[in-house]
Motif scaffolding. Structure first.
Motif, mmCIF file in Angstrom:
data_model
loop_
_atom_site.group_PDB
_atom_site.id
_atom_site.type_symbol
_atom_site.label_atom_id
_atom_site.label_comp_id
_atom_site.label_asym_id
_atom_site.label_seq_id
_atom_site.Cartn_x
_atom_site.Cartn_y
_atom_site.Cartn_z
ATOM 1 N N LYS C 152 -15.855 -8.250 22.154
ATOM 2 C CA LYS C 152 -17.302 -8.242 21.927
ATOM 3 C C LYS C 152 -18.062 -8.108 23.238
ATOM 4 O O LYS C 152 -19.073 -7.421 23.311
ATOM 5 C CB LYS C 152 -17.723 -9.526 21.208
ATOM 6 C CG LYS C 152 -17.270 -9.545 19.767
ATOM 7 C CD LYS C 152 -17.110 -10.956 19.265
ATOM 8 C CE LYS C 152 -16.095 -10.973 18.142
ATOM 9 N NZ LYS C 152 -15.685 -12.339 17.828
ATOM 10 N N LEU C 154 -16.942 -6.669 25.926
ATOM 11 C CA LEU C 154 -16.753 -5.294 26.400
ATOM 12 C C LEU C 154 -17.726 -4.345 25.704
ATOM 13 O O LEU C 154 -18.347 -3.507 26.355
ATOM 14 C CB LEU C 154 -15.308 -4.845 26.160
ATOM 15 C CG LEU C 154 -14.331 -5.210 27.269
ATOM 16 C CD1 LEU C 154 -12.941 -4.732 26.917
ATOM 17 C CD2 LEU C 154 -14.783 -4.613 28.603
ATOM 18 N N VAL C 155 -17.870 -4.489 24.385
ATOM 19 C CA VAL C 155 -18.839 -3.677 23.636
ATOM 20 C C VAL C 155 -20.228 -3.887 24.217
ATOM 21 O O VAL C 155 -20.978 -2.933 24.455
ATOM 22 C CB VAL C 155 -18.828 -4.040 22.130
ATOM 23 C CG1 VAL C 155 -19.998 -3.390 21.404
ATOM 24 C CG2 VAL C 155 -17.523 -3.602 21.483
ATOM 25 N N PHE C 156 -20.558 -5.147 24.486
ATOM 26 C CA PHE C 156 -21.872 -5.485 25.049
ATOM 27 C C PHE C 156 -22.070 -4.838 26.420
ATOM 28 O O PHE C 156 -23.111 -4.221 26.675
ATOM 29 C CB PHE C 156 -21.998 -7.004 25.147
ATOM 30 C CG PHE C 156 -23.181 -7.467 25.908
ATOM 31 C CD1 PHE C 156 -24.452 -7.369 25.364
ATOM 32 C CD2 PHE C 156 -23.046 -7.984 27.188
ATOM 33 C CE1 PHE C 156 -25.552 -7.777 26.070
ATOM 34 C CE2 PHE C 156 -24.147 -8.393 27.898
ATOM 35 C CZ PHE C 156 -25.406 -8.296 27.338
ATOM 36 N N PHE C 158 -20.547 -2.271 27.674
ATOM 37 C CA PHE C 158 -20.606 -0.829 27.488
ATOM 38 C C PHE C 158 -22.016 -0.424 27.061
ATOM 39 O O PHE C 158 -22.580 0.545 27.594
ATOM 40 C CB PHE C 158 -19.569 -0.421 26.433
ATOM 41 C CG PHE C 158 -19.408 1.051 26.272
ATOM 42 C CD1 PHE C 158 -18.922 1.827 27.315
ATOM 43 C CD2 PHE C 158 -19.744 1.670 25.088
ATOM 44 C CE1 PHE C 158 -18.776 3.190 27.168
ATOM 45 C CE2 PHE C 158 -19.601 3.033 24.925
ATOM 46 C CZ PHE C 158 -19.111 3.795 25.973
#
Lengths: 282, 282, 282, 282
Positions: C152, C154-156, C158
């Motif tokens: 999560k 990492l998604v943030f 990115f």
């Protein structure tokens, strides 16, 4: 028939001004919202020197139009309300007056700059129109969480202030005047700038010891931000879990306001004012 | 046999371009990903004056290669899709076009700088390739928490904006133009810089009263950051606890997209498009 | 008797170097800790030009003393371990070597500055001594919460990067080079500085449109900080609630490390290495 | 009668000074609070050069009045307490003395600036008066949450420090002295400024590689702020849920302090000191 005859122009005007349920009431609210926003933008544009120099005439006329519109609205509100004095001395009554008079005063005293502040109060008028019916449920929960955390947040802010005073005094002694720490109050100001992680950079420590203390203050500020967040988070979380009964009424909030005592937030389908008992079915 | 004969070159190309399940499809996706990244890096490098001066020829040729590759891909997408118009008018269709045409326009109009912005839209193409299958479960939960908090976050941001306008006007009156607070909009900008704890330091209060108000704004900004954090935290926490049914489908997400209507996110093992009923077993 | 005779000098030295349970082992750890800290402080002091100018001789001698101590320790570690090659190629083995050789290389090549970086790696050696036994329980819980939130976060991150690229390009087009936004990469750097609420102030927008976009970026950055906080908070909260079984083993963590394979974190009272089966009762 | 005769002037004075339950005790506390606040404001005003130049005489006289008042209070506290030595060596005893003596010392040595720091300690005296009875419940919960998170927060701060040292050294090597990164300690200071999102802007990277590393540090700092917040949030949340038994006693906290051993926070209705067994019913 008795009921209908009571619906004279005063009552009808009251409905238009104070309610948002009829088409006329909604139209009035939209026009008022646009006027308020226009009046705020006017104040802002006037403050831009280059803009004011070029469009002074346009700004002046616009300001007069808005002032006259606000004056008419203010008088209409006084006339249609059953207890005018109660309206005049209410929070919104004072805001409405202060939003209107600056231009009249400038006519007598000339354009005094300090009056721009009064006109900025117009912004507060937005709240009355929006009535924020849609987001009420959301903000109610939020406000109750903030209220419950109030005492703890005050303790926290008090602690932050004391830390700022202690470290500010320390930095004043360590850095001295040549680094920009010219007095203890200025040092405290710098300390708040640093503790809150704002970091303007107008004043910065230059001595090694000052930089070490500054680093400590920053890490402290970085760490203690967790405290208010944790409080609000936990309070809100608790409220959210128990939330069902609290959320329920907020959905059926109507926008009627009592013609007698001006109290709002009556339950949906209520026929009498919950505050003064006056009938709501005008 | 009937099924196999349908697998003509158009269908095979559709599979390669739109799916990621076959080796050829994967290879296509990897090449496209590299091309997109290269195209973005090209736009960046071109903006560096010293770099552009030295490698102008190389940048120009590279840009043409990428533009031609994107053009081929764009045409291939239109040809292989059953309803080309639907693709062209879709979000990704427009992005794909805008990523391609700037270079052609520059051929006619000469190198206009504003077109760099359009080329930056290429970045959005990445989302289509990644399909983010792996992190979908993670981001789904996140997005649903953000969506649930949307109304509350809007109320919060609205409150922040009103605070910025009020305090911005106040600071304009207190500090005046000699401190850099040249107009109310600039003061509001400064106020947002301070409230959000960014603190550029390009404009800083110099009067004692201005510094006291600034300190108050900072502590306010430091304190109210707890509000959005608390909201998202609580919403996410609730979602996480109930999470099992929500998480389950995200694991078995397949990467097929319908050849007919281009809808994605079909359930694993689905044989027909959940949107238009078209067969997925191409 | 058989067991005692096995306790030759190599085994005893191994116990002193690798364990922290005997008085000699503890003493060794304390001395090593002091040496490492001293070596790190030396590197820092050397970088201060005025300090280096005045105390160059002292710093040079100290650095030699530490290098020789580290060399002896490195050789002792190789000698006492059963599989020297495994140690040499292990993470800590490489760190130990890189902490030692810079001074020898400087003897050949002269004082090259870049070697200071290698010596900074000495810091990583601290972890091996501390073994962090006391806080292991605390950090275990923390690390497992971070690991669970990894996807999560990492998604943030990115998403933050993509926002920075889009807004960076936009600001480059709006502000242009005269405001300091000299290229898209520099604009992206500025955008990250603003989004993360750091706000150096080395580059600031000066055009009204640029300031409006900047204000929007700041409020965005101020708002989305809630996302990682909410994630870690919720994950940690879940872990904390279920925490009992996870916390339990962390209390009884012993500090023995296997003489054969160097694996650590054996259960308290374990007599054989859980990794290779070699006896721990040396 | 025996009990009443014991109520001599010493006991009555003790009640006034140490308790807040009687009207005289409350009045004493209010006067003391005002005096302390006045003394702190005096120290601040004295540090403002322009203010000191104009009102030096007034500040000097005020300082003497406060010093004399504090002296009387200090002597009264020693006289009325049963074990004076215990008071003198207690935390508050030392603070009280240090708040009083600077002016006397300045009489002998002249106005040495460093003494301002000692006088700033007067601030700590506020805690004794407020006794924070009202917010005790709030802060108790807070403090216990912070205590429970202590080990984890220490691990976190240690990690932040190590990150700062590693990245500080890296930035020193990358940026070098011409960018303001004059030594490793200064680089570490810059790194803490950046990691904590303070961002003064007194030192900023100028090389592309330096800016990339800086961007990485910022995103890291922006991300890891979630860690302490998550910890405190979760700990506080747990405590809040179990909170009933913890909150209960805090409501009935009385303000009596033992005349014998000066311990506080006795249970409401307690007749004997929980610490030394001395009677509280003076």
């Amino acid at each position: 028939m008795d009921k209908i005859s009571k619906k004279n122009w005063k009552v009808r005007l009251h409905d238009i001004i104070y309610e948002a349920d009829t088409p006329a009431g909604k139209l009035f609210d939209v026009i008022l919202l646009i006027t308020i926003l226009a009046s705020i933008i006017l104040v802002m544009l006037e403050s831009i020197r280059s803009f004011d120099a070029r469009f002074h005439r346009f700004l002046n006329i616009s300001e007069w139009i808005i002032t006259i519109l606000f004056t008419i609205e203010y008088i209409a509100r006084i006339v249609t309300v059953k207890k005018p004095l109660k309206y005049i001395t209410s929070f919104y009554g004072i805001i409405d007056l202060l939003s209107t008079i600056p231009k009249y005063i400038s006519l007598i005293l000339g354009g005094i700059h300090a009056l721009a502040a009064l006109r900025a109060l117009r912004l507060l008028r937005i709240f009355r129109i929006l009535k924020l019916a849609r987001y009420m449920g959301a903000s109610n929960l939020l406000i109750s969480a903030l209220k419950a955390s109030r005492a703890k947040i005050l303790v926290f802010l008090f602690a932050v202030l004391i830390l700022a005073i202690i470290f500010g005094t320390l930095m004043y002694l360590v850095e001295g005047e040549q680094s920009g720490f010219t007095s203890i109050p200025v040092s405290i100001y710098w300390c708040i700038v640093t503790l809150t992680t704002v970091g303007f950079g107008d004043i910065t420590p230059v001595t090694p010891l000052g930089q070490i203390i500054a680093a400590f203050i920053m890490i402290l500020g970085y760490g203690i931000i967790a405290v208010p967040t944790g409080i609000v988070s936990a309070e809100y979380s608790t409220r959210n879990r128990l939330g069902a009964p609290e959320k329920a009424p907020s959905i059926h909030l109507n926008t009627l306001s009592c013609a007698n005592c001006m109290s709002e937030k009556h339950q949906d389908g209520a026929e009498f004012c919950s505050n003064c008992g006056h009938t709501l079915n005008t």
